[in-house]
Motif scaffolding. Structure first.
Motif, PDB file in Angstrom:
ATOM      1  N   LEU A  78       0.843  -1.192   0.000  1.00 44.06           N
ATOM      2  CA  LEU A  78       0.000   0.000   0.000  1.00 44.06           C
ATOM      3  C   LEU A  78       0.873   1.235   0.000  1.00 44.06           C
ATOM      4  CD1 LEU A  78      -0.141   1.499   3.037  1.00 44.06           C
ATOM      5  CD2 LEU A  78      -1.464  -0.524   3.560  1.00 44.06           C
ATOM      6  N   VAL A  79       0.275   2.352  -0.398  1.00 47.83           N
ATOM      7  CA  VAL A  79       0.952   3.633  -0.362  1.00 47.83           C
ATOM      8  C   VAL A  79       0.147   4.535   0.555  1.00 47.83           C
ATOM      9  CG1 VAL A  79       1.618   5.688  -1.677  1.00 47.83           C
ATOM     10  CG2 VAL A  79       1.938   3.405  -2.672  1.00 47.83           C
ATOM     11  N   TYR A  80       0.871   5.165   1.457  1.00 50.32           N
ATOM     12  CA  TYR A  80       0.302   6.085   2.442  1.00 50.32           C
ATOM     13  C   TYR A  80       1.028   7.417   2.277  1.00 50.32           C
ATOM     14  CZ  TYR A  80       0.100   8.378   7.017  1.00 50.32           C
ATOM     15  OH  TYR A  80      -0.040   9.295   8.015  1.00 50.32           O
ATOM     16  N   CYS A  81       0.305   8.513   2.251  1.00 49.21           N
ATOM     17  CA  CYS A  81       0.910   9.842   2.138  1.00 49.21           C
ATOM     18  C   CYS A  81       0.524  10.655   3.363  1.00 49.21           C
ATOM     19  CB  CYS A  81       0.436  10.549   0.871  1.00 49.21           C
ATOM     20  SG  CYS A  81       0.813   9.627  -0.643  1.00 49.21           S
ATOM     21  N   GLY A  82       1.456  11.413   3.865  1.00 50.96           N
ATOM     22  CA  GLY A  82       1.172  12.249   5.027  1.00 50.96           C
ATOM     23  C   GLY A  82       2.251  12.100   6.068  1.00 50.96           C
ATOM     24  N   ALA A  83       1.888  12.497   7.280  1.00 46.82           N
ATOM     25  CA  ALA A  83       2.836  12.459   8.394  1.00 46.82           C
ATOM     26  C   ALA A  83       3.302  11.027   8.633  1.00 46.82           C
ATOM     27  CB  ALA A  83       2.180  13.018   9.655  1.00 46.82           C
TER      28      ALA A  83
END
Length: 179
Positions: A78-83
């Motif tokens: 999966l790809v997660y964006c953010g802090a």
């Protein structure tokens, strides 16, 4: 069982599990083709994030995605964006891209129940179902309203926007040569 109860139950337990409508589901051992395909996908995603200079991270299998109060899946990547997530996190709260690599046992689940489930998570923009045998990808993309657009991609590249990733299909099926 709720997802919160499941995460406590699964902590430190050997094996891999998902929670489906409150029921614990043991995940089968994977075949070499599946492991190779997962690794190629994970590396391609990581490289695309780096090339794009995006504030995102790729997580391999092992991280949990909560669908609702009693369903949680563990995608192949999966790809997660953010802090940056807490180092002890086991759950990714707002994934943008979800990837499942087909296996004989999960083919209908990945293309049916999980397709519906993953798009119940508001942050999910793309769900890729990778067929390592036929060397193609079913790219499901969130459209406007409740619309989910589906494309079958067998060559060329995928543009995953948001978050702005470009993936060459050849990179998803990278081989080390004959087995």
């Amino acid at each position: 069982m709720t997802v919160d109860e499941f995460l406590v139950w699964a902590e430190g337990r050997p094996g891999r599990y998902e929670l489906d409508a409150g029921e614990i589901v043991a995940m089968s051992p994977q075949r070499a083709r599946h492991a190779d395909a997962k690794f190629a996908v994970q590396m391609a995603l990581k490289a695309a994030i780096r090339r794009g200079g995006l504030p995102c991270r790729m997580f391999p299998d092992g991280m949990t995605v909560r669908i609702d109060k009693d369903t949680a899946y563990e995608p192949d990547a999966l790809v997660y964006c953010g802090a940056r997530l807490d180092g002890d996190a086991v759950e990714v709260p707002n994934p943008v891209v979800i990837v499942e690599v087909l296996s004989p046992r999960t083919r209908s689940l990945d293309s049916g129940e999980k397709l519906v489930g993953y798009f119940r998570v508001p942050s999910v923009q793309h769900y890729l179902v990778v067929d390592a045998v036929k060397r193609r990808v079913l790219h499901h993309r969130r459209g406007s309203g409740d619309l989910i657009e589906t494309h079958i991609v067998a060559e060329g590249a995928l543009r995953l926007d948001p978050p702005g990733l470009d993936l060459a299909l050849a990179d998803l099926f990278e081989d080390d040569g004959p087995a």
